[in-house]
Scaffold this motif. Structure first.
Motif, PDB file in Angstrom:
ATOM      1  N   LEU A   1     -51.723  -5.398 -52.146  1.00 30.12           N
ATOM      2  CA  LEU A   1     -51.352  -4.427 -51.631  1.00 30.12           C
ATOM      3  C   LEU A   1     -52.490  -2.949 -52.260  1.00 30.12           C
ATOM      4  O   LEU A   1     -52.183  -1.998 -51.595  1.00 30.12           O
ATOM      5  CB  LEU A   1     -49.780  -3.867 -51.861  1.00 30.12           C
ATOM      6  CG  LEU A   1     -48.815  -4.447 -50.641  1.00 30.12           C
ATOM      7  CD1 LEU A   1     -47.614  -4.590 -50.749  1.00 30.12           C
ATOM      8  CD2 LEU A   1     -49.503  -4.536 -48.845  1.00 30.12           C
ATOM      9  N   SER A   2     -52.817  -3.317 -53.397  1.00 34.11           N
ATOM     10  CA  SER A   2     -53.304  -1.862 -53.545  1.00 34.11           C
ATOM     11  C   SER A   2     -55.157  -1.662 -53.735  1.00 34.11           C
ATOM     12  O   SER A   2     -55.101  -0.824 -54.679  1.00 34.11           O
ATOM     13  CB  SER A   2     -53.681  -2.675 -55.821  1.00 34.11           C
ATOM     14  OG  SER A   2     -54.567  -3.554 -55.414  1.00 34.11           O
ATOM     15  N   GLY A   3     -55.077  -2.363 -52.883  1.00 33.20           N
ATOM     16  CA  GLY A   3     -56.732  -1.800 -53.019  1.00 33.20           C
ATOM     17  C   GLY A   3     -57.758  -2.720 -53.642  1.00 33.20           C
ATOM     18  O   GLY A   3     -59.363  -2.876 -53.077  1.00 33.20           O
ATOM     19  N   ALA A   4     -57.585  -3.273 -54.453  1.00 28.54           N
ATOM     20  CA  ALA A   4     -57.708  -4.524 -54.664  1.00 28.54           C
ATOM     21  C   ALA A   4     -58.317  -5.994 -54.439  1.00 28.54           C
ATOM     22  O   ALA A   4     -58.903  -6.874 -55.106  1.00 28.54           O
ATOM     23  CB  ALA A   4     -57.902  -4.296 -56.416  1.00 28.54           C
ATOM     24  N   HIS A   5     -58.523  -6.001 -53.710  1.00 29.29           N
ATOM     25  CA  HIS A   5     -58.049  -7.079 -52.626  1.00 29.29           C
ATOM     26  C   HIS A   5     -59.603  -8.138 -52.364  1.00 29.29           C
ATOM     27  O   HIS A   5     -59.940  -8.909 -52.441  1.00 29.29           O
ATOM     28  CB  HIS A   5     -57.846  -6.722 -50.891  1.00 29.29           C
ATOM     29  CG  HIS A   5     -58.191  -5.961 -50.520  1.00 29.29           C
ATOM     30  ND1 HIS A   5     -58.457  -4.593 -49.988  1.00 29.29           N
ATOM     31  CD2 HIS A   5     -59.176  -6.076 -49.593  1.00 29.29           C
ATOM     32  CE1 HIS A   5     -59.683  -4.315 -49.626  1.00 29.29           C
ATOM     33  NE2 HIS A   5     -59.879  -4.857 -49.157  1.00 29.29           N
ATOM     34  N   MET A   6     -60.780  -7.020 -52.395  1.00 34.18           N
ATOM     35  CA  MET A   6     -62.099  -7.945 -52.243  1.00 34.18           C
ATOM     36  C   MET A   6     -62.087  -8.145 -54.026  1.00 34.18           C
ATOM     37  O   MET A   6     -62.981  -9.393 -53.920  1.00 34.18           O
ATOM     38  CB  MET A   6     -63.239  -6.575 -52.191  1.00 34.18           C
ATOM     39  CG  MET A   6     -63.326  -6.469 -50.233  1.00 34.18           C
ATOM     40  SD  MET A   6     -62.986  -7.185 -49.510  1.00 34.18           S
ATOM     41  CE  MET A   6     -65.054  -8.274 -49.378  1.00 34.18           C
ATOM     42  N   HIS A   7     -62.024  -7.950 -55.276  1.00 36.01           N
ATOM     43  CA  HIS A   7     -61.840  -8.169 -56.244  1.00 36.01           C
ATOM     44  C   HIS A   7     -60.859  -9.679 -56.164  1.00 36.01           C
ATOM     45  O   HIS A   7     -61.741 -10.297 -56.818  1.00 36.01           O
ATOM     46  CB  HIS A   7     -61.910  -6.541 -57.044  1.00 36.01           C
ATOM     47  CG  HIS A   7     -61.087  -8.006 -58.411  1.00 36.01           C
ATOM     48  ND1 HIS A   7     -62.350  -8.051 -59.301  1.00 36.01           N
ATOM     49  CD2 HIS A   7     -60.216  -8.242 -59.566  1.00 36.01           C
ATOM     50  CE1 HIS A   7     -62.533  -8.468 -60.614  1.00 36.01           C
ATOM     51  NE2 HIS A   7     -60.702  -8.704 -60.339  1.00 36.01           N
ATOM     52  N   TYR A   8     -60.354  -9.708 -56.068  1.00 34.12           N
ATOM     53  CA  TYR A   8     -58.884 -10.962 -56.394  1.00 34.12           C
ATOM     54  C   TYR A   8     -59.518 -12.411 -55.246  1.00 34.12           C
ATOM     55  O   TYR A   8     -59.890 -13.179 -55.782  1.00 34.12           O
ATOM     56  CB  TYR A   8     -56.979 -10.128 -55.878  1.00 34.12           C
ATOM     57  CG  TYR A   8     -57.306  -9.339 -57.325  1.00 34.12           C
ATOM     58  CD1 TYR A   8     -57.337  -9.973 -58.989  1.00 34.12           C
ATOM     59  CD2 TYR A   8     -56.322  -8.054 -57.146  1.00 34.12           C
ATOM     60  CE1 TYR A   8     -56.757  -8.698 -59.936  1.00 34.12           C
ATOM     61  CE2 TYR A   8     -56.010  -7.580 -58.528  1.00 34.12           C
ATOM     62  CZ  TYR A   8     -56.139  -7.400 -59.423  1.00 34.12           C
ATOM     63  OH  TYR A   8     -56.082  -6.921 -60.598  1.00 34.12           O
ATOM     64  N   PHE A   9     -59.356 -11.518 -54.247  1.00 35.68           N
ATOM     65  CA  PHE A   9     -60.008 -12.474 -53.401  1.00 35.68           C
ATOM     66  C   PHE A   9     -61.362 -13.395 -53.830  1.00 35.68           C
ATOM     67  O   PHE A   9     -61.703 -14.974 -53.657  1.00 35.68           O
ATOM     68  CB  PHE A   9     -60.706 -12.352 -51.841  1.00 35.68           C
ATOM     69  CG  PHE A   9     -58.790 -12.414 -51.446  1.00 35.68           C
ATOM     70  CD1 PHE A   9     -57.839 -13.525 -50.556  1.00 35.68           C
ATOM     71  CD2 PHE A   9     -58.193 -11.332 -50.585  1.00 35.68           C
ATOM     72  CE1 PHE A   9     -57.087 -13.432 -50.188  1.00 35.68           C
ATOM     73  CE2 PHE A   9     -56.986 -11.306 -50.223  1.00 35.68           C
ATOM     74  CZ  PHE A   9     -56.743 -11.955 -49.782  1.00 35.68           C
ATOM     75  N   ARG A  10     -62.807 -12.528 -54.357  1.00 33.83           N
ATOM     76  CA  ARG A  10     -63.679 -13.394 -54.692  1.00 33.83           C
ATOM     77  C   ARG A  10     -63.802 -14.878 -55.764  1.00 33.83           C
ATOM     78  O   ARG A  10     -64.132 -14.816 -56.066  1.00 33.83           O
ATOM     79  CB  ARG A  10     -64.215 -11.809 -55.048  1.00 33.83           C
ATOM     80  CG  ARG A  10     -66.482 -12.446 -54.948  1.00 33.83           C
ATOM     81  CD  ARG A  10     -66.830 -11.408 -54.799  1.00 33.83           C
ATOM     82  NE  ARG A  10     -67.289 -10.806 -54.390  1.00 33.83           N
ATOM     83  CZ  ARG A  10     -67.123  -9.358 -53.039  1.00 33.83           C
ATOM     84  NH1 ARG A  10     -66.752  -8.840 -54.226  1.00 33.83           N
ATOM     85  NH2 ARG A  10     -67.506  -9.497 -51.769  1.00 33.83           N
ATOM     86  N   GLU A  11     -62.435 -13.424 -56.473  1.00 31.41           N
ATOM     87  CA  GLU A  11     -62.787 -13.928 -58.154  1.00 31.41           C
ATOM     88  C   GLU A  11     -61.777 -15.807 -57.728  1.00 31.41           C
ATOM     89  O   GLU A  11     -62.222 -16.550 -58.287  1.00 31.41           O
ATOM     90  CB  GLU A  11     -61.736 -13.342 -59.351  1.00 31.41           C
ATOM     91  CG  GLU A  11     -61.721 -13.591 -60.509  1.00 31.41           C
ATOM     92  CD  GLU A  11     -61.335 -12.587 -61.061  1.00 31.41           C
ATOM     93  OE1 GLU A  11     -61.127 -12.425 -62.665  1.00 31.41           O
ATOM     94  OE2 GLU A  11     -60.370 -11.642 -61.481  1.00 31.41           O
TER      95      GLU A  11
END
Length: 140
Positions: A65-75
């Protein structure tokens, strides 16, 4: 493998402390007959992937929910490939803009459930995706 239960890990990456949605999904999947492991809040991508490999899960659900979804999914997707576990299904939920969905799909994320999505849709998706995974592995 008729008696085999789908094993799903639900995780909350990063500093986002809002886990109500993740808990609702975890309970719904459990009620749908799946075995669910909830990792709790503030998990790193490495912690999530290590838990998924150790628990031998069929799928990982990330709630962001933080807006950091691209970073976390990619990682997470990269670490799964590094550990030879790239066949684990990854799906997600949370506040994820529609314009990011094609990129997530290109990364290998199977499905994203945004606010208002039905937990039944998530269970149905997982049953189909995991069955296809098992067939590809010769386990079904």
């Amino acid at each position: 493998m008729e008696d085999r239960r789908i094993r799903v890990l639900i995780a909350k990456p990063g500093m986002d402390g809002h886990d109500r949605g993740a808990k609702v999904v975890a309970r719904a999947l459990r009620d749908a007959g799946m075995e669910v492991i909830y990792t709790g809040l503030r998990q790193t991508a490495e912690m999530i992937v290590n838990a998924a490999v150790q628990e031998d899960v069929d799928a990982i659900g990330l709630s962001v929910l933080s807006g950091a979804h691209m970073h976390y999914f990619r990682e997470v997707m990269g670490l799964l490939r590094e550990k030879g576990a790239g066949d684990i299904i990854v799906f997600g939920g949370g506040i994820i803009p529609d314009q990011d969905l094609p990129t997530l799909q290109e990364l290998g994320v199977g499905r994203v459930f945004t606010p208002g999505a039905s937990t039944e849709d998530a269970a149905t998706y997982l049953r189909g995706a995991v069955q296809a995974r098992w067939q590809a592995q010769g386990e079904a």
